[in-house]
Enzyme design. Sequence first.
Site, PDB file in Angstrom:
ATOM      1  N   PHE A 143       6.202   5.101 -27.020  1.00  0.00           N
ATOM      2  CA  PHE A 143       6.410   6.096 -28.075  1.00  0.00           C
ATOM      3  C   PHE A 143       6.310   7.480 -27.442  1.00  0.00           C
ATOM      4  O   PHE A 143       5.242   7.882 -26.981  1.00  0.00           O
ATOM      5  CB  PHE A 143       5.396   5.982 -29.214  1.00  0.00           C
ATOM      6  N   ASP A 228       3.341  10.947 -19.732  1.00  0.00           N
ATOM      7  CA  ASP A 228       3.253  11.476 -21.088  1.00  0.00           C
ATOM      8  C   ASP A 228       1.798  11.364 -21.519  1.00  0.00           C
ATOM      9  O   ASP A 228       1.339  10.308 -21.974  1.00  0.00           O
ATOM     10  CB  ASP A 228       4.170  10.683 -22.024  1.00  0.00           C
ATOM     11  N   LYS A 257      -0.713  18.032 -28.339  1.00  0.00           N
ATOM     12  CA  LYS A 257      -1.753  17.671 -29.302  1.00  0.00           C
ATOM     13  C   LYS A 257      -3.034  18.488 -29.143  1.00  0.00           C
ATOM     14  O   LYS A 257      -3.120  19.593 -29.650  1.00  0.00           O
ATOM     15  CB  LYS A 257      -2.020  16.161 -29.254  1.00  0.00           C
TER      16      LYS A 257
END
Length: 399
Positions: A143, A228, A257
């Site tokens: 994802f 990532d 984030k």
Amino acid sequence: MTGRTSREIIEQTEKFGAHNYHSKEVVIIKGQGARVTDPEGREYFDMLSAYSALNFGHRHPEIVAAAKEQLDKVTLTSRAFHSELLGDFCEKLGALTGKQMVLPMNTGAEGVETALKTARRWGNFVKGVKDGKQNIICCRNNFHGRTISIITMSTDETARKGFAPFTDGFTVVDYGDPEAVERAITDDTVAFLFEPIQGEAGIIVPPDGYLAAVREICTRRGILMIADEVQTGFARTGDMFACMHENVTPDVYVLGKALGGGIMPVSAVVADRDVLGVFDAGSHGSTFGGNPLACAVALKAMEILVRDDYPAMAREKGARFVKALRGIHNDEIKEIRGRGLLIGVEFTRDASDYVAKLASCGVLAKETHESTIRFAPPVNIPDEELDEACDRIRRALER
């Protein structure tokens, strides 16, 4: 508007908002630390932390103060002009990652798209792959976001259905298998993109030695190793970055984030000059990327991460949390896995009713891939609050 009930707010949202989310029926109107409150005054422990964007908890007072101070100065200049804090932000993030250059963006998906463009241009300009032939290897059940190019890499048909045609230039291999990466490399391969722990797939931790093996392969075969770390970065897993668990340094970090301190969307691609140096004026950009408000928030967030040793905090509290989870008696719990404060509890069946039971006990979490509940509380959650949350989780999950 105030004084509305949770039901009224949800009905309005469902009426006027696109239905691209199936949110749990909890409305959050206030948060402080690890606790949030709904319109009816019910209090919950937030054990999801906005998918790790709230490593500092809700409204960390120092980060809020940094944002307020910057709000009184200037919030946006665009990159048409220089701003006071962008250089500080890039220097500090570069020092934290051990890299020479930073390319600021806003969201995690923008960061991944930037990394893809970086890899393709590096492949053409530096490695000499013919433009249009560059290939990037990625992992099954990944994802990385929801843009067209990113869902091209996805193996989740929910994310792909109806969005074709897709983008060429990707090869998918099994996660956790370094030999699959080796076999997939061709003369046109420019990079391998991966998550050090697959979050959305259900907190899938790769076998020990995987990251080190992939690092050796990427170095030997002359391709970029792109991590990532949007969800795993900034202490979430017990190291500042999850790759550090195996003393591995990727060529490129994708970060986001928690970098925004739970206040601003802030992301970045970080690499050495021989990689990010392939960009020149006009080749990539973002109006809001690296804006002064985002930089002020991110600078304070990085200061707190290092000063208060958030990696150690995540290790210690993660061990405490897992110990409590392992004490729960429920024969439907199949596995408890994770690292630091990124923890998955997998059940032998759909876990959505357990998520509802958790909410009724005052704990917010969410299932992923139907059968796994993801727990990721704020890294700075006080021990006594973590213990109270664990007691509530035990009451909700024990059979």
